[in-house]
Design an enzyme around this catalytic site. Structure first.
Site, short mmCIF file in Angstrom:
data_model
loop_
_atom_site.label_atom_id
_atom_site.label_comp_id
_atom_site.label_asym_id
_atom_site.label_seq_id
_atom_site.Cartn_x
_atom_site.Cartn_y
_atom_site.Cartn_z
N ARG A 68 74.62 71.84 48.11
CA ARG A 68 73.82 71.02 47.51
C ARG A 68 74.38 69.34 47.22
O ARG A 68 75.09 69.03 46.70
CB ARG A 68 74.22 71.47 46.18
CG ARG A 68 73.25 70.63 44.69
CD ARG A 68 72.71 71.43 43.45
NE ARG A 68 71.72 72.67 44.09
CZ ARG A 68 70.87 72.88 42.63
NH1 ARG A 68 71.14 72.40 41.33
NH2 ARG A 68 69.89 73.23 43.10
N CYS A 83 60.43 76.11 39.43
CA CYS A 83 61.68 76.26 39.43
C CYS A 83 62.91 76.24 38.47
O CYS A 83 63.73 76.80 38.37
CB CYS A 83 62.26 75.42 40.91
SG CYS A 83 62.09 73.42 39.86
N HIS A 97 63.90 71.50 49.16
CA HIS A 97 64.94 72.76 48.82
C HIS A 97 64.86 74.32 48.78
O HIS A 97 63.47 74.69 47.75
CB HIS A 97 64.65 72.58 46.93
CG HIS A 97 65.56 73.58 45.92
ND1 HIS A 97 66.09 74.15 46.71
CD2 HIS A 97 65.37 74.03 44.71
CE1 HIS A 97 66.82 74.81 45.41
NE2 HIS A 97 66.48 74.00 44.24
N1 CP Z 1 66.08 76.28 40.48
C1 CP Z 1 67.00 75.29 40.56
O1 CP Z 1 67.44 75.17 41.78
O2 CP Z 1 68.09 75.48 39.50
P1 CP Z 1 69.53 74.81 40.01
O3 CP Z 1 69.44 73.54 39.24
O4 CP Z 1 69.78 75.70 38.34
O5 CP Z 1 70.24 75.76 40.04
N1 NVA Z 2 63.37 68.55 41.52
C1 NVA Z 2 64.60 68.71 40.84
C2 NVA Z 2 65.50 69.93 41.36
C3 NVA Z 2 66.59 70.68 40.50
C4 NVA Z 2 65.68 71.79 40.79
C5 NVA Z 2 65.83 67.98 40.76
O1 NVA Z 2 65.96 67.89 42.39
O2 NVA Z 2 66.11 67.56 40.47
#
Ligand code: CP
Ligand code: NVA
Length: 305
Positions: free
Chosen positions: A102, A264, A129
């Site tokens: 991430r 999400c 994502h």
């Molecule tokens: N939707 C998602 O990626 O959630 P987190 O940031 O909790 O991993």
């Molecule tokens: N668009 C959001 C998604 C979180 C899962 C972010 O990048 O923070």
């Protein structure tokens, strides 16, 4: 040859196969069957940003598949003291069988993938994502039974989630509409790629400014936060610009009666979405969150077995 999944484009050729494998693995899990194709395998997970779903679902997924996952935070690793991402990738590859990352930057994601000799999975960056979208598609398949001809409407920021959703929707032949303010469209390069795929599959793709017009007769309404992780400095401006794009009871009144609401998560209740929508019988958000586990297990079996 190792295979990475950095973009939805990396699963274009076998997306349906991955979703089917995920469904099958989910069934095994629900029936109590022990299924451990990744016995003795280890996933290294590097998180530059916080996470609830991604971290837990990957970690639990590896346990259920017979393997193990390690949570790695750059601030606790030598990365935090300047060891390069390339060297980190080379070293990790000598220990683990796959890396989930991430990242703040898509370019750094690509740099890690280039230097790793084991599969790399994008667990969110500033552009895409993809593992979220695998879970989303699995959820739609379960709720609607099919993809073709469904009207999917994303309301909000053209962000990482929106980019991957546009690609995923085009690949399965759903009509994809995004309602967003000017200047907040999806990534132009990926939007064009998605448009080409949609044209091949005979599905529609359109940017609409008015959210009320966009959600008319929608089968799926999806939203995400206006302020993504790392955009805290823009929070005030974005919150104001996106106020008109809130998914509330009035807005969803234009959708089909059996529409499903998706997000999400994490949701900023009262901002991009109201409690009344997230907690309504139409909401599929917790099925969606659960499916992160099953979809990623399918993906990991594909890449790491
Ligand atoms: N939707 C998602 O990626 O959630 P987190 O940031 O909790 O991993
Ligand atoms: N668009 C959001 C998604 C979180 C899962 C972010 O990048 O923070």
């Amino acid at each position: 040859m190792k295979r990475d999944v950095i973009s939805m484009l990396d699963v274009k050729e076998d997306l349906n196969e991955i979703l089917e494998l995920a469904s099958e693995i989910k069934k095994r899990q629900k029936s109590g069957e022990i299924y451990e194709p990744l016995k003795n395998k280890t996933l290294g997970m590097i998180f530059e940003k916080p996470s609830t779903r991604t971290r837990i679902s990957f970690e639990v997924g590896m346990t259920q598949l017979g393997g193990h996952a390690i949570y790695l935070s750059p601030k606790d690793m030598q990365m935090g003291r300047g060891e390069t991402i390339a060297d980190t990738a080379r070293v990790l590859s000598r220990y683990v069988d796959g890396i989930m990352y991430r990242a703040f930057s898509h370019d750094v994601m690509l740099e890690l993938a280039k230097n790793a000799t084991v599969p790399v999975i994008n667990g969110l960056d500033d552009v895409e994502h993809p593992t979220q979208i695998l879970a989303d598609l699995l959820t739609i398949k379960e709720h609607k039974g099919h993809f073709k001809g469904l009207k999917f409407v994303y309301v909000g920021d053209g962000n990482n989630v929106a980019n991957s959703l546009a690609l995923g929707a085009a690949m399965v032949g759903m009509d994809f509409y995004i309602a967003c303010p000017e200047g907040y469209e999806p990534n132009a390069y990926l939007w064009e790629k998605a448009g080409k795929i949609a044209a091949e599959n005979g599905s529609a793709m359109e940017i609409i400014r008015d959210p009320h017009e966009a959600v008319k007769d929608a089968d799926v309404i999806y939203t995400d936060v206006a302020v993504s992780m790392g955009q805290e400095a823009e929070a005030e401006v974005k919150e104001r610009i996106f106020r008109k794009y809130q998914v509330n009871e009035k807005l969803v009144g234009n959708a089909k009666p059996d529409y499903i609401f998706m997000h999400c998560l994490p949701a900023h209740r009262g901002h991009e979405v109201t409690d009344g929508v997230v907690d309504s019988p139409n909401s599929a958000v917790f099925d969606e969150a659960e499916n992160r586990l099953h979809a990623q297990k399918g993906l990991m079996v594909k890449l790491m077995k």
